[in-house]
Design an enzyme around this catalytic site. Structure first.
Site, PDB file in Angstrom:
ATOM      1  N   HIS A  32       0.858  -1.190   0.000  1.00  0.00           N
ATOM      2  CA  HIS A  32       0.000   0.000   0.000  1.00  0.00           C
ATOM      3  C   HIS A  32       0.895   1.242   0.000  1.00  0.00           C
ATOM      4  O   HIS A  32       1.746   1.407   0.868  1.00  0.00           O
ATOM      5  CB  HIS A  32      -0.888  -0.045   1.245  1.00  0.00           C
ATOM      6  CG  HIS A  32      -1.903   1.050   1.320  1.00  0.00           C
ATOM      7  ND1 HIS A  32      -3.109   0.985   0.656  1.00  0.00           N
ATOM      8  CD2 HIS A  32      -1.897   2.231   1.977  1.00  0.00           C
ATOM      9  CE1 HIS A  32      -3.810   2.089   0.914  1.00  0.00           C
ATOM     10  NE2 HIS A  32      -3.094   2.868   1.710  1.00  0.00           N
ATOM     11  N   MET A 136     -11.922   4.741   4.857  1.00  0.00           N
ATOM     12  CA  MET A 136     -10.880   5.193   5.788  1.00  0.00           C
ATOM     13  C   MET A 136     -11.354   4.991   7.223  1.00  0.00           C
ATOM     14  O   MET A 136     -12.459   5.409   7.586  1.00  0.00           O
ATOM     15  CB  MET A 136     -10.563   6.682   5.570  1.00  0.00           C
ATOM     16  CG  MET A 136      -9.834   7.006   4.280  1.00  0.00           C
ATOM     17  SD  MET A 136      -8.261   6.150   4.038  1.00  0.00           S
ATOM     18  CE  MET A 136      -7.312   6.696   5.467  1.00  0.00           C
ATOM     19  N   ASP A 174      -8.514   1.112   5.971  1.00  0.00           N
ATOM     20  CA  ASP A 174      -7.179   1.713   6.077  1.00  0.00           C
ATOM     21  C   ASP A 174      -7.130   2.661   7.265  1.00  0.00           C
ATOM     22  O   ASP A 174      -7.839   3.668   7.298  1.00  0.00           O
ATOM     23  CB  ASP A 174      -6.905   2.472   4.759  1.00  0.00           C
ATOM     24  CG  ASP A 174      -5.523   3.111   4.723  1.00  0.00           C
ATOM     25  OD1 ASP A 174      -4.715   2.845   5.617  1.00  0.00           O
ATOM     26  OD2 ASP A 174      -5.274   3.871   3.765  1.00  0.00           O
TER      27      ASP A 174
HETATM   28  C1  DX5 Z   1      -3.301   7.341   6.368  1.00  0.00           C
HETATM   29  C2  DX5 Z   1      -2.850   6.306   5.357  1.00  0.00           C
HETATM   30  C3  DX5 Z   1      -2.752   4.926   5.907  1.00  0.00           C
HETATM   31  C4  DX5 Z   1      -1.775   4.767   7.028  1.00  0.00           C
HETATM   32  C5  DX5 Z   1      -2.004   3.460   7.722  1.00  0.00           C
HETATM   33  O1  DX5 Z   1      -3.500   8.545   5.696  1.00  0.00           O
HETATM   34  O2  DX5 Z   1      -3.766   6.264   4.280  1.00  0.00           O
HETATM   35  O3  DX5 Z   1      -2.472   4.007   4.854  1.00  0.00           O
HETATM   36  O4  DX5 Z   1      -0.454   4.835   6.600  1.00  0.00           O
HETATM   37  O5  DX5 Z   1      -1.081   3.347   8.757  1.00  0.00           O
HETATM   38  P1  DX5 Z   1      -1.451   2.736  10.166  1.00  0.00           P
HETATM   39  O6  DX5 Z   1      -1.774   1.301   9.936  1.00  0.00           O
HETATM   40  O7  DX5 Z   1      -0.224   2.971  10.958  1.00  0.00           O
HETATM   41  O8  DX5 Z   1      -2.660   3.491  10.677  1.00  0.00           O
HETATM   42 ZN    ZN Z   2      -3.601   4.602   2.819  1.00  0.00          ZN
END
Ligand code: DX5
Ligand code: ZN
Length: 223
Positions: A32, A136, A174
């Site tokens: 990702h 999200m 995510d």
């Molecule tokens: C946030 C990103 C995510 C984030 C996830 O804006 O889109 O992909 O990096 O990281 P974790 O798992 O640490 O919340």
């Molecule tokens: Zn992301």
């Protein structure tokens, strides 16, 4: 099938090639890649040069998450850099249908994302035209935040429409995911799980990914 997608944002940026190898060996399905422009979100990350450099060293599915304004300007660049999936935010442009068309005109999959403050209804009209919905579970912009369980209502709503209309749709979650909460996400209908901190900061990423998979298998979506 559950796909685990480590988010590069939590990697050691001084050692990207080694970091990608580490999560690949640990059993990741996707990589990702969070692209931030300092405008759509209040942070910068990396762009096409980093993605194309990593492309030469990795066979993982590159899952590019664009957190940038007016994404249509850069679709070709991300395709050329090696994206397999391009996801953009419904809040980031005036005409999401045009961006979907631009992505689908290329040999890449199209995802559409919705931030926590945006109602899921904004996503629903586009579901027949996309391959993945991204819900999200944190406010976009930063890694390492806490998972927002109330966003799972959106996952359930999208999965319900996809089932009703017989759409072949992946649902990605995510933000703040780990082995403890992944089961709630899969039970709600998510099947692509992004995890940045949980995997990249783990001393045993293979064990982390296998614990995530077992928790997912124990908590399947039942419709
Ligand atoms: C946030 C990103 C995510 C984030 C996830 O804006 O889109 O992909 O990096 O990281 P974790 O798992 O640490 O919340
Ligand atoms: Zn992301």
């Amino acid at each position: 099938m559950i796909y685990v997608a480590p988010s590069l944002l939590a990697a050691d940026f001084a050692n990207l090639e080694a970091s990608v190898k580490r999560v690949t060996d640990a059993g990741a399905n996707y990589l990702h890649l969070d692209v931030m422009d300092g405008a759509f979100v209040p942070n910068f990350s990396f762009g096409t040069p980093v993605i194309s450099a990593l492309r030469r060293h990795s066979k993982l599915i590159f899952d590019v998450h664009l957190m940038i304004n007016d994404p249509i300007r850069y679709i070709d660049d991300f395709v050329k850099a090696g994206a397999d999936i391009i996801t953009f935010h419904v809040e980031s442009c005036d005409d999401p249908a045009a961006v979907i068309r631009a992505i689908r005109a290329r040999e890449v999959r199209c995802g559409l994302a919705v931030s926590p403050a945006t109602p899921v209804e904004r996503l629903l009209p586009y579901l027949p035209d996309i391959q993945m919905a991204l819900i999200m579970t944190v406010v976009p912009g930063f890694g390492g935040q806490s998972f927002m369980p109330e966003m799972l209502e959106k996952v359930r709503a999208v999965r319900k429409v996809a089932d009703r209309d017989r759409l072949k749709l992946d649902i990605e979650v995510d933000g703040g995911l780990n082995a403890e909460n992944i089961g709630q996400a899969t039970a709600a209908g998510a099947n692509v799980i992004v995890a940045g901190s949980a995997i990249f900061k783990s001393k045993k990423p293979k064990l982390t990914i296998s614990s995530m998979r077992s928790a997912a298998v124990m908590n399947p979506y039942k419709g």
